[in-house]
Design a protein around this motif. Sequence first.
Motif, PDB file in Angstrom:
ATOM      1  N   MET A  31       0.828  -1.204   0.000  1.00 23.83           N
ATOM      2  CA  MET A  31       0.000   0.000   0.000  1.00 23.83           C
ATOM      3  C   MET A  31       0.862   1.255   0.000  1.00 23.83           C
ATOM      4  N   MET A  32       0.396   2.265  -0.713  1.00 23.91           N
ATOM      5  CA  MET A  32       1.041   3.575  -0.719  1.00 23.91           C
ATOM      6  C   MET A  32      -0.028   4.635  -0.467  1.00 23.91           C
ATOM      7  N   PHE A  33       0.364   5.680   0.234  1.00 21.99           N
ATOM      8  CA  PHE A  33      -0.566   6.721   0.640  1.00 21.99           C
ATOM      9  C   PHE A  33       0.045   8.094   0.392  1.00 21.99           C
ATOM     10  N   TRP A  34      -0.830   9.083   0.263  1.00 14.70           N
ATOM     11  CA  TRP A  34      -0.402  10.475   0.168  1.00 14.70           C
ATOM     12  C   TRP A  34      -1.084  11.284   1.272  1.00 14.70           C
ATOM     13  N   SER A  42      -1.455  18.749  11.870  1.00 19.34           N
ATOM     14  CA  SER A  42      -0.999  17.368  11.793  1.00 19.34           C
ATOM     15  C   SER A  42      -1.201  16.839  10.366  1.00 19.34           C
ATOM     16  N   LEU A  43      -0.931  15.567  10.182  1.00 21.15           N
ATOM     17  CA  LEU A  43      -1.033  14.969   8.856  1.00 21.15           C
ATOM     18  C   LEU A  43      -2.485  14.596   8.547  1.00 21.15           C
ATOM     19  N   THR A  44      -2.888  14.875   7.313  1.00 24.43           N
ATOM     20  CA  THR A  44      -4.218  14.506   6.841  1.00 24.43           C
ATOM     21  C   THR A  44      -4.063  13.640   5.606  1.00 24.43           C
ATOM     22  N   LEU A  45      -4.734  12.505   5.604  1.00 25.34           N
ATOM     23  CA  LEU A  45      -4.655  11.604   4.459  1.00 25.34           C
ATOM     24  C   LEU A  45      -5.426  12.187   3.279  1.00 25.34           C
ATOM     25  N   ILE A  46      -4.750  12.261   2.117  1.00 18.75           N
ATOM     26  CA  ILE A  46      -5.409  12.698   0.886  1.00 18.75           C
ATOM     27  C   ILE A  46      -6.070  11.495   0.216  1.00 18.75           C
ATOM     28  N   ALA A  47      -5.275  10.450  -0.007  1.00 14.09           N
ATOM     29  CA  ALA A  47      -5.797   9.287  -0.733  1.00 14.09           C
ATOM     30  C   ALA A  47      -4.879   8.093  -0.573  1.00 14.09           C
ATOM     31  N   THR A  48      -5.445   6.932  -0.827  1.00 21.14           N
ATOM     32  CA  THR A  48      -4.688   5.691  -0.941  1.00 21.14           C
ATOM     33  C   THR A  48      -4.431   5.454  -2.417  1.00 21.14           C
ATOM     34  N   ALA A  49      -3.166   5.269  -2.768  1.00 24.13           N
ATOM     35  CA  ALA A  49      -2.795   5.026  -4.166  1.00 24.13           C
ATOM     36  C   ALA A  49      -2.889   3.540  -4.456  1.00 24.13           C
ATOM     37  N   GLN A  51      -2.577   0.254  -6.854  1.00 20.05           N
ATOM     38  CA  GLN A  51      -1.829  -0.179  -8.030  1.00 20.05           C
ATOM     39  C   GLN A  51      -2.770  -0.680  -9.102  1.00 20.05           C
ATOM     40  N   GLY A  52      -2.705  -0.064 -10.268  1.00 24.71           N
ATOM     41  CA  GLY A  52      -3.496  -0.510 -11.405  1.00 24.71           C
ATOM     42  C   GLY A  52      -4.940  -0.072 -11.405  1.00 24.71           C
ATOM     43  N   SER A  53      -5.349   0.748 -10.459  1.00 27.39           N
ATOM     44  CA  SER A  53      -6.727   1.238 -10.447  1.00 27.39           C
ATOM     45  C   SER A  53      -6.762   2.636  -9.849  1.00 27.39           C
ATOM     46  N   GLU A  54      -7.940   3.244  -9.881  1.00 26.44           N
ATOM     47  CA  GLU A  54      -8.065   4.615  -9.400  1.00 26.44           C
ATOM     48  C   GLU A  54      -7.811   4.704  -7.906  1.00 26.44           C
ATOM     49  N   ALA A  55      -7.232   5.810  -7.492  1.00 27.50           N
ATOM     50  CA  ALA A  55      -6.960   6.022  -6.077  1.00 27.50           C
ATOM     51  C   ALA A  55      -8.257   6.171  -5.289  1.00 27.50           C
ATOM     52  N   THR A  56      -8.175   5.898  -3.990  1.00 25.43           N
ATOM     53  CA  THR A  56      -9.310   6.048  -3.083  1.00 25.43           C
ATOM     54  C   THR A  56      -9.113   7.330  -2.298  1.00 25.43           C
ATOM     55  N   TYR A  57      -9.989   8.310  -2.512  1.00 24.30           N
ATOM     56  CA  TYR A  57      -9.830   9.628  -1.927  1.00 24.30           C
ATOM     57  C   TYR A  57     -10.623   9.757  -0.629  1.00 24.30           C
TER      58      TYR A  57
END
Lengths: 113, 112
Positions: A31-34, A42-49, A51-57
């Motif tokens: 898994m990769m995240f932005w 603090s840190l706020t999650l933008i999306a989960t990247a 692999q091979g499909s659209e990111a989850t925002y």
Amino acid sequence: SAVISQKPSRDICQRGTSLTIQCQVDSQVTMMFWYRQQPGQSLTLIATANQGSEATYESGFVIDKFPISRPNLTFSTLTVSNMSPEDSSIYLCSAENWGREQYFGPGTRLTVT
Amino acid sequence: EDKVVQSPLSLVVHEGDTVTLNCSYEVTNFRSLLWYKQEKKAPTFLFMLTSSGIEKKSGRLSSILDKKELFSILNITATQTGDSAIYLCAVEGGFGNEKLTFGTGTRLTIIP
């Protein structure tokens, strides 16, 4: 632990332009995240990247503003589109193998003028 | 909505003191709680806790999790100026909620 690099480390951009940030991991990860970290916050999650499909925002973030790619298990990009001064932040990439701890890249400090 | 609350927000102590940082949480389908140290940009990993009552230790740092009361503490003994940083607590959900929710952090300042 995975070693994560990001490019660029910092940039100053004009409003209305776009910037693409690259994240490279030295080994395959599940898994990769932005994340975004605005000044003093603090840190706020933008999306989960994914692999091979659209990111989850996450709520409040949309694909048109933050398009993400993940062509393989070691690389991802985040684009900040049509930037405004409110987009000035540190953008962080992270990576995780399921069940293990999440590691962070060194971050990209973005300033929009 | 997942939530993480850290206290205190800020702490100033003298070198050699012992400090305790607190983290309480609410999360859907809890999987783990993580502590990070952030000095400049990137948070660096300290501990990952998944089970109650088992202390994790690394040098002068230690941490423990209470899954019944939904909190964790991070202890730092014999503090040094190099411990000055923001300490972040984050919780990770289980399958279908595999993201980190961060607290606002505790800013720790060690005075020589």
